[in-house]
Enzyme design. Structure first.
Site, PDB file in Angstrom:
ATOM      1  CE1 TYR A 188     -13.033  11.536 -18.064  1.00  0.00           C
ATOM      2  CE2 TYR A 188     -12.038  11.698 -15.796  1.00  0.00           C
ATOM      3  CZ  TYR A 188     -12.636  11.147 -16.678  1.00  0.00           C
ATOM      4  OH  TYR A 188     -13.561   9.929 -16.125  1.00  0.00           O
ATOM      5  NE  ARG A 221      -2.532   1.080   3.726  1.00  0.00           N
ATOM      6  CZ  ARG A 221      -2.018   1.858   4.448  1.00  0.00           C
ATOM      7  NH1 ARG A 221      -1.617   3.316   4.031  1.00  0.00           N
ATOM      8  NH2 ARG A 221      -1.516   1.407   5.787  1.00  0.00           N
ATOM      9  CE  LYS A 264      -8.686   7.345 -20.009  1.00  0.00           C
ATOM     10  NZ  LYS A 264      -9.766   6.506 -19.932  1.00  0.00           N
ATOM     11  CG  ASP A 271      -4.976  14.615 -17.512  1.00  0.00           C
ATOM     12  OD1 ASP A 271      -4.319  13.961 -18.317  1.00  0.00           O
ATOM     13  OD2 ASP A 271      -6.062  14.328 -16.987  1.00  0.00           O
TER      14      ASP A 271
HETATM   15  N1  PLP Z   1      -7.736  12.424 -17.433  1.00  0.00           N
HETATM   16  C1  PLP Z   1      -8.369  12.410 -18.741  1.00  0.00           C
HETATM   17  C2  PLP Z   1      -7.807  13.106 -19.842  1.00  0.00           C
HETATM   18  C3  PLP Z   1      -8.926  11.207 -19.033  1.00  0.00           C
HETATM   19  O1  PLP Z   1      -9.633  11.053 -20.348  1.00  0.00           O
HETATM   20  C4  PLP Z   1      -9.245  10.249 -17.882  1.00  0.00           C
HETATM   21  C5  PLP Z   1     -10.379   9.333 -18.274  1.00  0.00           C
HETATM   22  O2  PLP Z   1     -11.086   9.219 -19.315  1.00  0.00           O
HETATM   23  C6  PLP Z   1      -9.126  10.381 -16.817  1.00  0.00           C
HETATM   24  C7  PLP Z   1      -7.921  11.519 -16.574  1.00  0.00           C
HETATM   25  C8  PLP Z   1      -9.191   9.617 -15.638  1.00  0.00           C
HETATM   26  O3  PLP Z   1      -8.677   8.293 -15.850  1.00  0.00           O
HETATM   27  P1  PLP Z   1      -8.808   7.170 -14.883  1.00  0.00           P
HETATM   28  O4  PLP Z   1     -10.383   6.655 -15.588  1.00  0.00           O
HETATM   29  O5  PLP Z   1      -7.637   6.025 -15.122  1.00  0.00           O
HETATM   30  O6  PLP Z   1      -9.167   7.240 -13.615  1.00  0.00           O
END
Ligand code: PLP
Length: 416
Positions: A109, A55, A205, A180
């Site tokens: 997002y 953890r 992704k 991000d």
């Molecule tokens: N950031 C972006 C640009 C995303 O498209 C996503 C999910 O689609 C996330 C963060 C969140 O990722 P996760 O689904 O792995 O938590």
């Protein structure tokens, strides 16, 4: 470009993707690193040394993966977590206290926006949303602003903001610039090279790349990443060792996959732009994209994400999407297979049609995550679906029994 690494071996990004983070050479070393499926590790009886506990994120699988991602991002340190949201949560909470303020891009997002609006607001942390491309965005900065939050490229319009002015404003007011960069991957863009403080990935992704593992990562200076690590330990967001191994294995082909994603993006975007049924293609590699110049300067590849609007809007979209045979309707992105989704049903489901339109996402907007299939096959699939939707064959060909697939996700939650 090759970079010198610790032991003097020079590694370009493809080599790093394969080798960085691996165990040092030794007779009998497994070429594919072991999955260490252990929660705990034998310790010194006198309590000296670091306590190893999965953890805490210090399982050997975490360590190898963190080293690989850090190298690819050119970062001092990396933290891996159980999802992209876990990584984003740890990053934001490590920089923010009650009473602090966030300046965030309007193009975030949906899950990140919900975290700011529903969770951080409960802790007394307010967010002001701005269009980071607008010249006056910095007017939103307050004395309490501690984080500037952006995405690069944005979802789903694929806008590219030059981080330099954001860096200047953030550092001028003592804020941390968090970006991000999930859509770019470290092959196409490395934010830390441009002065970003923390880059965040949904490793679900492109990093994982096979739509088979949920994970996240935060990269930056050791100090900032250690602060995020403290939160991650307490929230219990550690990545399972097997999941860490899957991401590590996925990254070995990252550079190769991105090459094909980039090539398919350029080919399919250029083809789509020529089709009479297409109203608009959103792709930063096209001269028609508003950020084509800045994207050409900042990115090493334009990526596999593409936005499409058809003549006739939402009604045509439904028929078109139903008729696709290779491209599969599913949320998420960055995998080897081409996925297609409508942001109104997935990432932007929580917004009203008017709110989406204000962001430039009209009903009928289709998002493609182009995979690594043959571009010719994708083009045939798209052409046949256009024919079906626009009545060339008189009926929707190849329509699957999809029913609700092109409708709501049912749960009303934001999906990638
Ligand atoms: N950031 C972006 C640009 C995303 O498209 C996503 C999910 O689609 C996330 C963060 C969140 O990722 P996760 O689904 O792995 O938590």
């Amino acid at each position: 470009m090759a970079e010198p690494v610790g032991d003097g071996v020079r590694m370009g990004r493809s080599t790093m993707a394969v080798h960085a983070g691996s165990e040092p050479a030794a007779l009998g070393r497994p070429i594919s690193g072991a999955i260490v499926q252990s929660t705990t590790f034998e310790s010194d009886p006198l309590g000296t040394g670091e306590v190893l506990y999965s953890r805490y994120g210090n399982n050997p699988n975490h360590r190898r993966l963190e080293e690989k991602i850090a190298r690819l991002e050119g970062a001092e340190a990396c933290l891996v977590a159980g999802s992209g949201m876990a990584a984003m949560g740890a990053a934001l909470l490590s920089c923010l206290d009650s009473g602090d303020h966030v300046v965030a891009s309007t193009a975030l997002y949906g899950g990140t926006k919900a975290f700011l609006d529903r969770e951080l607001s409960r802790l007394g942390i307010q967010t002001t949303y701005v269009d980071l491309a607008a010249p006056d965005w910095a007017e939103a900065i307050r004395p309490s602003s501690r984080v500037i939050l952006a995405e690069l490229p944005t979802n789903p319009l694929l806008r590219i903001t030059d981080p330099s002015p954001l860096v200047e404003v953030a550092h001028g007011c003592g804020a941390t610039l968090v970006t991000d960069v999930t859509f770019a991957s470290p092959i196409n863009f490395r934010g830390l090279e441009h002065g970003v403080d923390l880059v965040v990935h949904s490793a679900t992704k492109y990093l994982g790349g096979h739509s088979d593992v949920t994970a996240g990562a935060v990269c930056g200076s050791r100090d900032l990443v250690d602060r995020a690590r403290e939160r991650a330990r307490l929230f219990g967001t550690a990545l399972d060792p097997h999941a860490a191994w899957l991401v590590e294995r996925g990254i070995k082909t990252l550079a190769l996959r991105m090459e094909r994603h980039n090539a398919n993006g350029v080919t399919v975007a250029a083809w789509l732009e020529q089709q009479p049924e297409v109203e608009h293609v959103h792709y930063p590699g096209l001269a028609s994209h508003p950020d084509h110049q800045v994207a050409s300067r900042l990115l090493d590849g334009f990526g596999g994400m593409l936005g499409l609007e058809l003549v006739g809007g939402a009604e045509r979209t439904t028929e078109f999407v139903r008729a696709l045979r290779i491209c599969t309707v599913a949320p998420s992105l960055g995998g080897v297979e081409t996925l297609v989704s409508e942001p109104r049903f997935t990432s932007h489901v929580k917004l009203s049609a008017e709110e989406r339109a204000a962001l430039g996402i009209r009903d009928g907007f289709i998002r493609f995550s182009l995979g690594i299939e043959d571009a010719d096959d994708l083009i045939v699939d798209l052409r046949e679906a256009l024919d079906a939707a626009f009545g060339v064959s008189g009926q929707v060909r190849g329509s699957r029994e999809m029913g609700a697939v092109v409708g709501s996700t049912g749960k009303g939650e934001e999906t990638g």
